[in-house]
Scaffold this motif. Structure first.
Motif, short mmCIF file in Angstrom:
data_model
loop_
_atom_site.label_atom_id
_atom_site.label_comp_id
_atom_site.label_asym_id
_atom_site.label_seq_id
_atom_site.Cartn_x
_atom_site.Cartn_y
_atom_site.Cartn_z
N ARG A 94 0.87 -1.17 0.00
CA ARG A 94 0.00 0.00 0.00
C ARG A 94 0.92 1.23 0.00
O ARG A 94 1.93 1.27 0.70
CB ARG A 94 -0.98 0.01 1.18
CG ARG A 94 -0.40 -0.27 2.57
CD ARG A 94 0.14 0.98 3.20
NE ARG A 94 0.61 0.83 4.55
CZ ARG A 94 1.89 0.89 4.86
NH1 ARG A 94 2.82 0.97 3.92
NH2 ARG A 94 2.24 0.87 6.13
N ARG A 95 0.59 2.18 -0.85
CA ARG A 95 1.41 3.39 -1.03
C ARG A 95 2.87 3.04 -1.35
O ARG A 95 3.80 3.63 -0.81
CB ARG A 95 1.32 4.30 0.19
CG ARG A 95 -0.07 4.84 0.48
CD ARG A 95 -0.04 5.98 1.50
NE ARG A 95 0.48 5.53 2.78
CZ ARG A 95 -0.28 4.97 3.74
NH1 ARG A 95 -1.57 4.79 3.55
NH2 ARG A 95 0.26 4.59 4.88
N ASN A 139 -7.87 4.33 4.21
CA ASN A 139 -6.67 4.51 3.39
C ASN A 139 -5.38 4.23 4.15
O ASN A 139 -4.35 4.83 3.92
CB ASN A 139 -6.62 5.94 2.81
CG ASN A 139 -5.68 6.04 1.63
OD1 ASN A 139 -5.48 5.07 0.89
ND2 ASN A 139 -5.06 7.20 1.45
N HIS A 174 -0.50 -4.27 -7.72
CA HIS A 174 -1.75 -3.51 -7.71
C HIS A 174 -2.86 -4.23 -6.95
O HIS A 174 -4.05 -3.91 -7.12
CB HIS A 174 -2.20 -3.23 -9.15
CG HIS A 174 -1.18 -2.51 -9.98
ND1 HIS A 174 -0.66 -1.30 -9.60
CD2 HIS A 174 -0.58 -2.83 -11.15
CE1 HIS A 174 0.22 -0.91 -10.51
NE2 HIS A 174 0.29 -1.82 -11.46
N VAL A 185 -3.97 -4.12 -3.90
CA VAL A 185 -4.84 -3.26 -3.08
C VAL A 185 -5.80 -2.46 -3.95
O VAL A 185 -7.01 -2.40 -3.69
CB VAL A 185 -4.01 -2.33 -2.18
CG1 VAL A 185 -4.90 -1.29 -1.50
CG2 VAL A 185 -3.27 -3.14 -1.12
N GLU A 186 -5.26 -1.84 -5.02
CA GLU A 186 -6.12 -1.04 -5.91
C GLU A 186 -7.17 -1.91 -6.61
O GLU A 186 -8.31 -1.47 -6.81
CB GLU A 186 -5.28 -0.33 -6.97
CG GLU A 186 -4.25 0.65 -6.42
CD GLU A 186 -2.87 0.03 -6.35
OE1 GLU A 186 -1.97 0.47 -7.09
OE2 GLU A 186 -2.69 -0.92 -5.54
N LYS A 187 -6.82 -3.12 -6.95
CA LYS A 187 -7.74 -3.99 -7.69
C LYS A 187 -8.83 -4.59 -6.82
O LYS A 187 -9.98 -4.70 -7.24
CB LYS A 187 -6.95 -5.14 -8.35
CG LYS A 187 -6.13 -4.76 -9.57
CD LYS A 187 -5.42 -5.99 -10.11
CE LYS A 187 -4.62 -5.68 -11.36
NZ LYS A 187 -3.89 -6.88 -11.86
N ASN A 233 -11.33 -2.36 -0.87
CA ASN A 233 -12.03 -1.08 -0.69
C ASN A 233 -12.68 -1.07 0.69
O ASN A 233 -12.50 -2.00 1.48
CB ASN A 233 -13.07 -0.87 -1.79
CG ASN A 233 -14.08 -2.02 -1.86
OD1 ASN A 233 -14.69 -2.37 -0.86
ND2 ASN A 233 -14.24 -2.60 -3.05
#
Length: 492
Positions: A232-233, A346, A438, A440-442, A445
């Motif tokens: 993450r980040r 986040n 990716h 986390v982005e995929k 939420n």
């Protein structure tokens, strides 16, 4: 070597001290005013106060640390990771003071600390590099020419530092000038060096790193790879060893390249060579971290080698007691970084008091931590509470043990990454091994943890119902007081 000053704090300070104690070496803790009651301070044979809570007034005060080492009679300093661990100027000061630094030379730190000079060193050994510029670039027109040659999307990266700072993905030429200006500004602000370079953006990358170990006699080996793609980040949260996708042939090729990178800078000690792996399993050299990594325990679990002890032996100028052919992968290990962060917000830090803190136990479980129940998570430092590590005969068993360990790990008073870790362990993409940086982005939420909350709610309801029919209501009140903040907030 009779006494080591550990120039760090928290779990890594304790980790180093434990290995030193097993070797019959005394240890010295340094601490800030915020860490006066910290576990590493209580564990060490001696302890020295070095300043106020802020790290730039305490743990980053190299001259104070060296002075303390001299005054207390320490003949070596172990910097751990973070803080001064990759500071070449500090390494030179330690050397000048006649103290042993348990780490690489300042020259190796400088060469590998700059991504451009690291790439130049790798290029001499024909190690695969992501296509892009060979040097720093500041002219936008020149950058446009390079970008057209490489092909969009491209990645603008700061030459110094890491952690995602000074990094920008550019999808089309119209955005190049603005993103380049931002990258240069951020790099200058974060690292005092605005140098940036351009390389092709790998769309579905996996982050694979190799542990290397070198001695003062010219011997260098690798201790296989770690998969660090769940981030993450741009910072790692879950690591495992070995990777679920490398074939023996690719592992051998990457390992040989990692050793060559270490050889290119005459590396001594423990270090990590990082690669990016694309969807075709083609790999490219990224950078080298000239220190012990946070995730080193998973390598220890699959090799049976204590990396801190090896660092100390190498600093004593001992030759490595094993060769590359002696090393074998045994089983599978996974690490979850237990951060005081809110995954539903986040991953923002969530400081507070550890109202409840109970670690898991049992076969194949290891917890490296620096806290205990009732302690506060300070605002001044990295929010990592612990590292939860599991080991199994295979990946499936390591995952199953991680799920059990997460369920048994009790933390209240602050948010943590434990629920996120369980989400990952039970997600089809991770279980199948079909994931990249990716993840986390995929897949993640604000709704992702609802299934955990629902399960916990059902358990609490069942417990309360049972208590109502068997014990006074005061017991129900006691039970409900142990609910964590993230469950309470989800109700509200």
């Amino acid at each position: 070597m009779n006494k080591i000053l550990v120039a760090n704090r928290g779990e890594i300070a304790l980790r180093i001290m434990r290995s030193a104690r097993e070797m019959g070496i005394k240890t010295v803790a340094v601490f800030s005013e915020a860490d006066r009651n910290a576990l590493h301070v209580r564990y060490a044979d001696e302890a020295v106060l070095i300043g106020p809570p802020a790290s730039n007034q305490s743990y980053l005060q190299g001259e104070k640390i060296i002075k303390s080492a001299l005054e207390i009679g320490a003949d070596a300093i172990h910097p751990g990771y973070g803080f001064l661990s990759e500071n070449a100027a500090f390494a030179r000061q330690v050397r000048k003071a006649g103290i042993i630094l348990i780490g690489p030379s300042p020259e190796a730190m400088e060469m590998m600390g700059d991504k451009l000079s690291a790439k130049a060193a790798a290029r001499k050994y024909n190690i695969p590099l992501v296509p892009g510029t060979e040097g720093a670039i500041a002219n936008v027109e020149e950058a446009k020419k390079v970008a057209v040659q490489v092909g969009f999307p491209i990645l603008i990266k700061a030459s110094a530092g890491g952690g995602g700072k000074g990094m920008r993905i550019v999808q089309k030429e119209a955005d190049l000038e603005e993103q380049m200006t931002r990258a240069i500004s951020e790099a200058q602000s974060a690292f005092g060096d605005g140098s940036v370079f351009i390389e092709r953006y790998v769309a579905s990358p996996r982050h694979i790193e190799f542990q290397v170990l070198g001695d003062t006699h010219g011997n260098i080996v690798h201790l296989f790879e770690r998969e660090c793609s769940v981030q993450r980040r741009h910072q790692k949260v879950i690591e495992e060893a070995p990777s679920s996708v490398l074939t023996p042939e690719i592992r051998e090729q990457m390992g040989a390249c990692a050793v060559d990178v270490a050889r290119a800078c005459n590396y001594v000690g423990a270090g990590t060579v990082e690669f990016i792996l694309d969807e075709n399993l083609d790999f490219f050299f990224l950078e080298m971290n000239t220190r012990l990594q946070v995730e080193h325990p998973v390598t220890e679990m699959i090799t049976g080698i204590d990396l801190v002890k090896e660092q100390i032996k190498v600093a004593r100028r001992e030759a490595l007691s094993f060769k590359q052919d002696d090393l074998r992968i045994n089983g599978h290990s996974i690490e979850l970084r237990v951060y005081a962060e809110d995954p539903n917000n986040n991953f923002l830090p969530d400081i507070g008091t550890l109202t409840t803190y109970q670690t898991p136990q049992g076969p194949g479980i290891r917890v490296d931590d620096g806290f205990e129940q009732g302690m506060e998570i300070p605002i001044y430092y990295d929010p990592m509470i612990a590292k939860l590590i599991t080991f199994g005969e295979n990946r499936t068993e390591a995952i199953e043990r991680m799920i059990r360990a997460i369920k048994e790990y009790k933390i209240t008073g602050i948010e943590s990454t434990l629920p996120f870790g369980r989400f990952v362990m039970e997600h089809e993409a991770f279980v199948s091994g079909n994931f990249d940086t990716h993840f986390v982005e995929k897949y993640f939420n604000s709704e992702s943890l609802n299934f955990i909350e629902d399960e916990e709610e059902s358990k609490i309801a069942a417990v309360i119902a049972a208590k109502l029919f068997s014990k006074p209501a005061t017991v129900v009140s006691q039970q409900s007081s142990e609910r964590s903040n993230w469950k309470m907030r989800s109700r509200i």
